[in-house]
Design an enzyme around this catalytic site. Structure first.
Site, PDB file in Angstrom:
ATOM      1  N   GLU A  47       1.626   3.927   2.780  1.00  0.00           N
ATOM      2  CA  GLU A  47       2.058   3.675   3.979  1.00  0.00           C
ATOM      3  C   GLU A  47       3.433   3.673   3.825  1.00  0.00           C
ATOM      4  OE1 GLU A  47      -1.859   0.762   4.342  1.00  0.00           O
ATOM      5  OE2 GLU A  47       0.127  -0.292   4.402  1.00  0.00           O
TER       6      GLU A  47
ATOM      7  N   GLU B  95       2.203  -3.628  11.308  1.00  0.00           N
ATOM      8  CA  GLU B  95       1.573  -2.275  11.223  1.00  0.00           C
ATOM      9  C   GLU B  95       2.039  -1.535  12.062  1.00  0.00           C
ATOM     10  OE1 GLU B  95      -1.640  -3.860   8.622  1.00  0.00           O
ATOM     11  OE2 GLU B  95      -1.010  -1.740   8.969  1.00  0.00           O
TER      12      GLU B  95
ATOM     13  N   HIS C 116       0.602  -1.216  -0.142  1.00  0.00           N
ATOM     14  CA  HIS C 116      -0.057  -0.129   0.047  1.00  0.00           C
ATOM     15  C   HIS C 116       0.890   1.329  -0.028  1.00  0.00           C
ATOM     16  CE1 HIS C 116      -2.832  -3.001   2.037  1.00  0.00           C
ATOM     17  NE2 HIS C 116      -3.204  -2.768   0.661  1.00  0.00           N
TER      18      HIS C 116
ATOM     19  N   HIS D 196       3.298  -2.814   6.738  1.00  0.00           N
ATOM     20  CA  HIS D 196       2.280  -1.911   6.308  1.00  0.00           C
ATOM     21  C   HIS D 196       2.357  -0.729   7.300  1.00  0.00           C
ATOM     22  CE1 HIS D 196      -0.028  -4.434   3.510  1.00  0.00           C
ATOM     23  NE2 HIS D 196       0.677  -5.312   3.983  1.00  0.00           N
TER      24      HIS D 196
HETATM   25  C1  GEM Z   1      -4.742  -4.889   6.627  1.00  0.00           C
HETATM   26  S1  GEM Z   1      -3.616  -6.093   6.326  1.00  0.00           S
HETATM   27  C2  GEM Z   1      -4.244  -7.678   6.079  1.00  0.00           C
HETATM   28  C3  GEM Z   1      -4.283  -8.490   7.335  1.00  0.00           C
HETATM   29  N1  GEM Z   1      -5.381  -8.347   8.120  1.00  0.00           N
HETATM   30  C4  GEM Z   1      -5.570  -9.526   8.819  1.00  0.00           C
HETATM   31  N2  GEM Z   1      -6.354  -9.405   9.837  1.00  0.00           N
HETATM   32  N3  GEM Z   1      -4.539 -10.479   9.142  1.00  0.00           N
HETATM   33  C5  GEM Z   1      -5.137  -4.839   4.611  1.00  0.00           C
HETATM   34  O1  GEM Z   1      -4.417  -5.198   3.678  1.00  0.00           O
HETATM   35  O2  GEM Z   1      -6.411  -4.496   4.617  1.00  0.00           O
HETATM   36  C6  GEM Z   1      -4.140  -3.576   6.603  1.00  0.00           C
HETATM   37  C7  GEM Z   1      -3.327  -2.865   5.907  1.00  0.00           C
HETATM   38  O3  GEM Z   1      -3.643  -2.300   4.704  1.00  0.00           O
HETATM   39  O4  GEM Z   1      -2.234  -2.256   6.412  1.00  0.00           O
HETATM   40 ZN    ZN Z   2      -1.622  -1.574   4.375  1.00  0.00          ZN
END
Ligand code: GEM
Ligand code: ZN
Length: 376
Positions: free
Chosen positions: A169, A335, A166, A259
């Protein structure tokens, strides 16, 4: 007064910019997508005068909760980025700032430019520990770059790290910069010991096109790469296609996908608990990694994060789930916050590029703590 976003990762539309206290702006959508939230623009202004900049479509952004308790970052020199007074009224984001100089940049988070990305790749390549591999072109024709650190070998554990699927980010690529600075430091004992038993495959930027285009979440075709890991394609998601093919060739014993999170003011990881092959060995290893990282830094915590998927319910289009399942390995999404770490707030800078770099270094120590337990 003049406002522009005509530069790498620039994103803003000017609605009105006649009076300093009545500037009206809007964030542009990602190309062919409904997502938007990343902004980055330059204001030419009268120093000493309060400028009130209202982003009128903030309430329709991808994650409106991300504006609650959020402050924009600003910079005069594009090196130091500090927080400026920002309020969200439920539909508009209002940035109030009295510039001290005749021009100033504003952004959603500290930008990570494509020039800096290219410099990072070539810097890493200078190390005798690092092999730089070109994986193929993106849809806009930019390069997908893989860095292989350490001598590959059948007995070696394969550690894969991807960042910035993304593109908005940007903290993810700052994290990688810190991670690599330590991993390539031939006087760092943790790095040297890890490279005796492991080989690292690092993608510093999974989404170069979205980065340059000033996107929040998608590539040039408006595709969310973190929903492409079940069936990537050269037409929609070449970025994922190349990486998954390379993972298939090397194998994966540990995976980290880096992320940023718009709403939660914390650093946390999300595991792959919901994939069919998840078992107690993987769970225990994951718990050990989290315990180690909490002992290494107060920037990490486990109390706040995403809901844990129930067994068998994971979305297998998501990278950490898809890789965890396909390679039966420990896999995390990590994250970092756009806001701050609420457990250790910094009122001047919030969560920042330097703190992202430091977290990248600290994760290497936690990896050192579990490396011997990873299967090879
Ligand atoms: C999330 S990352 C997805 C991982 N989620 C879980 N619960 N394992 C996405 O891609 O929506 C958040 C992000 O974009 O940082
Ligand atoms: Zn992300």
């Amino acid at each position: 007064m003049h406002i522009t976003a005509q530069f790498d990762s620039g994103n803003i539309e000017v609605i009105a910019a006649h009076e300093p206290d009545a500037i009206q702006l809007a964030i542009r959508n990602d190309n062919k997508s409904d997502f938007f939230q990343w902004f980055h623009f330059k204001l030419y202004c009268e120093a000493g005068v309060e400028h009130i900049m209202t982003i009128v479509n903030a309430g329709q952004a991808a994650y409106p909760d991300g504006w609650v308790g959020y402050e924009a970052v600003a910079s005069y020199d594009r090196e130091t980025w500090f927080r400026v007074p920002t309020e969200y009224n439920g539909s508009e984001l209002v940035i109030r700032h009295i510039p001290e100089q005749e021009s100033v940049y504003y952004a959603y988070f500290t930008p990570y430019s494509y020039e800096r990305h290219m410099d990072l790749i070539q810097w890493a390549q200078q190390s005798s520990l690092c092999e730089h591999i070109y994986l193929g072109p993106t849809l806009d024709g930019r390069d997908m770059n893989l860095l292989v650190i350490g001598e590959p070998g059948d007995h070696k554990k394969k550690i894969w790290v991807t960042a910035r699927q993304h593109p908005g980010e940007t903290m993810a690529e700052w994290f990688i910069e810190g991670f690599l600075s330590r991993l390539l430091d031939d006087e760092d004992g943790v790095a040297r010991s890890l490279l005796e038993s492991c080989v690292f495959y690092v993608i510093p930027n999974m989404n170069p096109d979205g980065s340059v285009r000033g996107h929040l979440r998608t590539n040039a075709a408006g595709v969310n790469l973190n929903r492409e890991w079940a069936e990537p394609s050269l037409e929609k998601s070449p970025e994922v296609y190349y990486v998954l093919n390379m993972m298939q060739a090397t194998g994966v014993d540990f995976y980290l996908d880096v992320h940023g999170d718009e709403a939660l003011p914390y650093n946390f990881v999300a595991g792959s608990e919901g994939v069919p092959s998840y078992n107690d060995d993987i769970h225990q290893l994951g718990e050990q990694f989290k315990r180690l990282l909490m002992a290494i830094t107060p920037e990490f915590q486990v109390e706040h994060g995403y809901e844990v998927d129930a067994p068998g319910t994971a979305n297998l289009t998501v990278a950490s789930n898809a890789v965890g399942e396909r390679f039966k390995c420990l896999a995390f999404t990590l994250e970092m916050p756009f806001k701050d770490n609420a457990n250790l707030p910094d009122l001047d800078f919030g969560w920042s590029a330097p703190r992202s770099q430091q977290l990248g270094m600290d994760v290497l120590s936690a990896l050192f703590g579990i490396a011997k337990s990873l299967r090879s």
